[in-house]
Structures are given as C-alpha cells and as structure tokens.
Design a protein around this motif. Sequence first.
Motif, short mmCIF file in Angstrom:
data_model
loop_
_atom_site.label_atom_id
_atom_site.label_comp_id
_atom_site.label_asym_id
_atom_site.label_seq_id
_atom_site.Cartn_x
_atom_site.Cartn_y
_atom_site.Cartn_z
N ARG A 160 0.83 -1.21 0.00
CA ARG A 160 0.00 0.00 0.00
C ARG A 160 0.87 1.27 0.00
O ARG A 160 0.66 2.19 0.77
N ILE A 161 1.83 1.29 -0.90
CA ILE A 161 2.72 2.44 -1.06
C ILE A 161 2.41 3.11 -2.39
O ILE A 161 2.42 2.45 -3.44
N ALA A 162 2.15 4.40 -2.38
CA ALA A 162 1.91 5.15 -3.62
C ALA A 162 3.24 5.54 -4.24
O ALA A 162 4.18 5.93 -3.53
N ARG A 163 3.33 5.44 -5.57
CA ARG A 163 4.53 5.94 -6.25
C ARG A 163 4.29 7.38 -6.66
O ARG A 163 3.26 7.71 -7.27
N VAL A 164 5.23 8.25 -6.33
CA VAL A 164 5.12 9.68 -6.63
C VAL A 164 5.07 9.90 -8.14
O VAL A 164 5.79 9.24 -8.90
N ALA A 165 4.24 10.85 -8.55
CA ALA A 165 4.23 11.35 -9.92
C ALA A 165 5.08 12.62 -9.92
O ALA A 165 4.70 13.62 -9.29
N ALA A 166 6.21 12.59 -10.58
CA ALA A 166 7.18 13.68 -10.47
C ALA A 166 7.27 14.49 -11.76
O ALA A 166 7.05 13.98 -12.85
N ASP A 167 7.57 15.77 -11.59
CA ASP A 167 7.90 16.63 -12.72
C ASP A 167 9.18 17.39 -12.37
O ASP A 167 9.22 18.08 -11.35
N PRO A 168 10.23 17.27 -13.19
CA PRO A 168 10.30 16.42 -14.38
C PRO A 168 10.41 14.94 -14.01
O PRO A 168 10.94 14.61 -12.95
N LEU A 176 3.21 9.93 -13.79
CA LEU A 176 1.88 9.44 -13.44
C LEU A 176 1.91 8.75 -12.07
O LEU A 176 2.88 8.07 -11.74
N PRO A 177 0.84 8.89 -11.30
CA PRO A 177 0.79 8.18 -10.01
C PRO A 177 0.82 6.67 -10.23
O PRO A 177 0.30 6.15 -11.22
N ARG A 187 4.85 15.53 -7.05
CA ARG A 187 5.91 16.45 -6.61
C ARG A 187 6.43 17.15 -7.87
O ARG A 187 7.01 16.51 -8.75
N TRP A 188 6.25 18.45 -7.91
CA TRP A 188 6.73 19.25 -9.04
C TRP A 188 7.95 20.03 -8.58
O TRP A 188 7.85 20.93 -7.75
N HIS A 189 9.09 19.63 -9.14
CA HIS A 189 10.37 20.14 -8.68
C HIS A 189 10.83 21.40 -9.42
O HIS A 189 11.83 22.01 -9.03
N GLY A 190 10.12 21.78 -10.48
CA GLY A 190 10.56 22.89 -11.31
C GLY A 190 11.12 22.38 -12.62
O GLY A 190 11.95 21.47 -12.65
N ALA A 191 10.65 22.95 -13.73
CA ALA A 191 11.12 22.54 -15.05
C ALA A 191 11.12 23.76 -15.97
O ALA A 191 10.22 24.60 -15.90
N PRO A 192 12.17 23.92 -16.77
CA PRO A 192 13.21 22.93 -17.06
C PRO A 192 14.32 22.84 -16.01
O PRO A 192 15.03 21.84 -15.97
N ARG A 193 14.48 23.85 -15.18
CA ARG A 193 15.56 23.81 -14.19
C ARG A 193 15.00 23.40 -12.83
O ARG A 193 14.23 24.15 -12.22
N MET A 194 15.36 22.22 -12.37
CA MET A 194 14.83 21.72 -11.12
C MET A 194 15.15 22.65 -9.96
O MET A 194 16.26 23.17 -9.86
N TYR A 195 14.15 22.86 -9.12
CA TYR A 195 14.18 23.67 -7.91
C TYR A 195 14.15 25.17 -8.17
O TYR A 195 13.91 25.95 -7.27
N TYR A 196 14.40 25.59 -9.41
CA TYR A 196 14.49 27.02 -9.72
C TYR A 196 13.36 27.53 -10.62
O TYR A 196 12.91 28.65 -10.46
N SER A 197 12.95 26.74 -11.58
CA SER A 197 12.02 27.23 -12.61
C SER A 197 10.62 27.47 -12.05
O SER A 197 10.11 26.71 -11.22
N ASP A 198 10.00 28.53 -12.56
CA ASP A 198 8.61 28.84 -12.28
C ASP A 198 7.73 28.01 -13.21
O ASP A 198 8.14 27.65 -14.32
N TYR A 199 6.50 27.71 -12.78
CA TYR A 199 5.53 27.06 -13.65
C TYR A 199 4.57 28.11 -14.18
O TYR A 199 3.97 28.87 -13.41
N GLY A 200 4.42 28.17 -15.50
CA GLY A 200 3.55 29.13 -16.14
C GLY A 200 2.10 28.71 -16.10
O GLY A 200 1.74 27.62 -15.64
N GLU A 201 1.27 29.58 -16.63
CA GLU A 201 -0.17 29.35 -16.59
C GLU A 201 -0.59 28.07 -17.29
O GLU A 201 -1.44 27.33 -16.79
N ALA A 202 -0.02 27.79 -18.45
CA ALA A 202 -0.41 26.58 -19.19
C ALA A 202 -0.11 25.33 -18.37
O ALA A 202 -0.92 24.38 -18.33
N ALA A 203 1.06 25.30 -17.73
CA ALA A 203 1.43 24.13 -16.92
C ALA A 203 0.49 23.96 -15.74
O ALA A 203 0.09 22.84 -15.40
#
Length: 246
Positions: A160-168, A176-177, A187-203
Amino acid sequence: MSRARTPPRIASAGWAIPAAQRARFGAGDSVLARYASLLDAVEINSSFYRPHRRQTYARWAAAVPASFRFSVKLPRAITHEARLRRCGPLLDEFLEQCGGLGRKLGVLLLQLPPSLALDARSAAPFLARLRDRWDGDVACEPRHGSWFTPRAEALLLRHRIARVAADPAAHAGGDLPGGDPALAYRRWHGAPRMYYSDYGEAALQALAAALRADAARHRRSWIVFDNTAHGHAVANALRLQAVLRD
C-alpha cells in the motif's frame, strides 16, 4: 485514519513565505501559522537532513488548524546511507519523533537515491516493517528505472505504497501516479531547471486538469511544489488553488 475521499491538498516543500507573497497571507504567531492561513498542507523536507524532537513536531501541529496535514520525508540515514537495509532502529526513532504531529501527520515520503535499484530482498522487509508501524499514507519517489516496472508496481501495491508522480519525470511513466490507488502524490520540482524554474499558466492549468482526474480515481491526492530556490513554490501553489476554484 479516515479513508474518505478528500479534495486535493496543495502544498509547498517547506513553509517559507517569499516577501512578494507575504501580504496575501493572514496573521499568525509564526511563519507556519501564517502559511496555514491559506494552504492546508506542507511537506517537511528538513527531516531528511536532521532529526527533530517529538516536541518540535508537536509545536508545529499546534500552530495549524485541525484540518491541516503534514507530509514528512524520511531521513537520508535510512534511504541514502543504509539504503533500506538493517535500519529498523532508525525507522523506529523517526516514527516516534514525527508522531508528535498526531492526527495531522498525513503522509510519509520515502525518496530513494537515483542509484538505488529495486532489490526486493531489502525493499520488501523494509516496507513491511514500515507498514507494521504506520498504517497511514506513504508515498515513494524512486529515481532508478527498475522501480518503473510491473515487478516494482506489484511490490508497492502489496504494501500500500503510492509511487510519486514527479515533474520532471526521471523515467517513462514517472509523471503518473502509481502503486497504492488510494493516494496520488505529485511532486513538481521545477522545469526545465529543477528547484528554480517557475511554472507558467499553461502548466498549472494542465496540472489542475490532472488533479481533477486524480479526484475521480484516488481517495486522496496531494500536489507539492518543490521549486523553492527562487520562491516560486508558494506563488504556484496559490495560483493553482485559484484555478481549481474556478
């Protein structure tokens, strides 16, 4: 623990509030209390690097509303140093500490190092021990390709462990979960630059659509923004919150 279907929880990794967002939050006796005036969940990552006393967790729990939930990351001493082997005492110590959150402990996050391949001889006993001591939600973020296979999926389902759906996503299907169908944990880490990038409206619009789909498939869902390096996580969480209300 309640298994009722709940709305998606929107969280940041940590509760720091960037200066540009502070005016949007309510009053409170601490930064955490102010954070909790708008967001209903947070992911504690500092537990990965160092232990916190049970009394510290209890103080954090007392600072937030009854409906607020914490996700707590397991220590690197377990995941990266012991690599899930012979770490029962470390696990017991961690669970005793974060147990100070009481009913506000929502998820345990198990993030594995990229070099840790699936080895059922170590992973299965560890997950069984974890399940013997914690009956609540667990999300695992593996980063080695061997964890994205039917064999790994079966292991996660069994415990009963869920696998994280990560971006990137580190591997095909990693966006996908997976695992336990009761929980979708993104978990959304930032893309294209992990930990730094902002997510825009479309994302964020696309993420909102994914969360609505999660709500139909899973009893509980989380989205954690980990793009904290330039303070984008909180702004993205608040914008997503608004999109989901529309």
